[in-house]
Design a protein around this motif. Structure first.
Motif, PDB file in Angstrom:
ATOM      1  N   LEU A  38       1.027  -1.141   0.097  1.00 34.68           N
ATOM      2  CA  LEU A  38       0.244   0.059  -0.114  1.00 34.68           C
ATOM      3  C   LEU A  38       1.047   1.298   0.014  1.00 34.68           C
ATOM      4  CD1 LEU A  38      -2.714  -0.902   2.791  1.00 34.68           C
ATOM      5  CD2 LEU A  38      -2.723  -1.293   0.312  1.00 34.68           C
ATOM      6  N   GLY A  39       0.482   2.389  -0.666  1.00 36.70           N
ATOM      7  CA  GLY A  39       0.966   3.422  -0.818  1.00 36.70           C
ATOM      8  C   GLY A  39       0.068   4.425  -0.163  1.00 36.70           C
ATOM      9  N   LYS A  40      -0.154   5.690  -0.452  1.00 41.13           N
ATOM     10  CA  LYS A  40      -0.820   6.634   0.247  1.00 41.13           C
ATOM     11  C   LYS A  40      -2.147   6.473  -0.152  1.00 41.13           C
ATOM     12  CE  LYS A  40      -0.477  10.246  -3.270  1.00 41.13           C
ATOM     13  NZ  LYS A  40      -0.399  11.644  -3.455  1.00 41.13           N
ATOM     14  N   GLU A  71      -2.973   3.988  -3.388  1.00 34.00           N
ATOM     15  CA  GLU A  71      -1.951   3.809  -4.388  1.00 34.00           C
ATOM     16  C   GLU A  71      -1.178   2.548  -4.453  1.00 34.00           C
ATOM     17  OE1 GLU A  71       1.160   6.692  -4.530  1.00 34.00           O
ATOM     18  OE2 GLU A  71       0.051   8.164  -5.861  1.00 34.00           O
ATOM     19  N   ALA A  72      -0.729   1.780  -5.352  1.00 34.71           N
ATOM     20  CA  ALA A  72      -0.147   0.707  -5.281  1.00 34.71           C
ATOM     21  C   ALA A  72       1.456   1.145  -5.068  1.00 34.71           C
ATOM     22  CB  ALA A  72      -0.026  -0.124  -6.341  1.00 34.71           C
ATOM     23  N   ALA A  73       2.141   0.761  -4.296  1.00 39.17           N
ATOM     24  CA  ALA A  73       3.878   0.850  -4.169  1.00 39.17           C
ATOM     25  C   ALA A  73       4.313   0.135  -5.247  1.00 39.17           C
ATOM     26  CB  ALA A  73       4.246   0.748  -2.792  1.00 39.17           C
ATOM     27  N   SER A  74       5.598   0.746  -5.849  1.00 40.00           N
ATOM     28  CA  SER A  74       6.222  -0.032  -6.724  1.00 40.00           C
ATOM     29  C   SER A  74       6.583  -1.525  -6.203  1.00 40.00           C
ATOM     30  CB  SER A  74       7.714   0.523  -6.903  1.00 40.00           C
ATOM     31  OG  SER A  74       7.348   1.836  -7.598  1.00 40.00           O
ATOM     32  N   ILE A  80      -5.257   0.054  -5.056  1.00 39.35           N
ATOM     33  CA  ILE A  80      -5.519  -1.091  -4.371  1.00 39.35           C
ATOM     34  C   ILE A  80      -6.798  -0.912  -3.454  1.00 39.35           C
ATOM     35  CG2 ILE A  80      -4.653  -2.707  -2.583  1.00 39.35           C
ATOM     36  CD1 ILE A  80      -1.817  -2.192  -3.618  1.00 39.35           C
ATOM     37  N   ALA A  81      -7.344  -1.763  -3.191  1.00 37.29           N
ATOM     38  CA  ALA A  81      -8.739  -1.826  -2.534  1.00 37.29           C
ATOM     39  C   ALA A  81      -8.278  -2.880  -1.219  1.00 37.29           C
ATOM     40  CB  ALA A  81     -10.077  -2.031  -2.918  1.00 37.29           C
TER      41      ALA A  81
END
Length: 96
Positions: A38-40, A71-74, A80-81
């Motif tokens: 997970l990103g922000k 956001e999806a992290a690299s 992403i949910a």
């Protein structure tokens, strides 16, 4: 694009973020790294609808109202949910 997707497949699992339509990556056999990070936080789902005319930012066809989108992290690209403690990757529907 949202209207096309819902017309072709009324059961499509899509969301709208920043005026872009995303689809559940599993529905289109999109390759992605299984370890989703997970990103922000991007937004919370505000509306659940299968009517393309009602699809605006924060709308989802399958996700429940209140579901948080990240956001999806690299190295993954998309959003992403988290549903029932499982992560679902959503990728932009390619235009054209």
């Amino acid at each position: 694009m949202c209207e096309e997707r819902l017309t072709e497949n009324p059961d499509a699992d899509i969301i709208m973020v920043d005026d872009l339509t995303y689809i559940n990556a599993e529905e289109i056999d999109r390759d992605f790294y299984p370890e989703l990070e997970l990103g922000k936080k991007v937004l919370e789902i505000k509306t659940q609808t299968d009517d393309a005319d009602d699809f605006v930012n924060g709308a989802a066809s399958k996700l429940a109202v209140g579901t948080v989108i990240y956001e999806a992290a690299s190295p993954n690209q998309g959003d992403i949910a988290v549903v029932n403690n499982k992560k679902r990757l959503y990728v932009i529907i390619a235009e054209g």
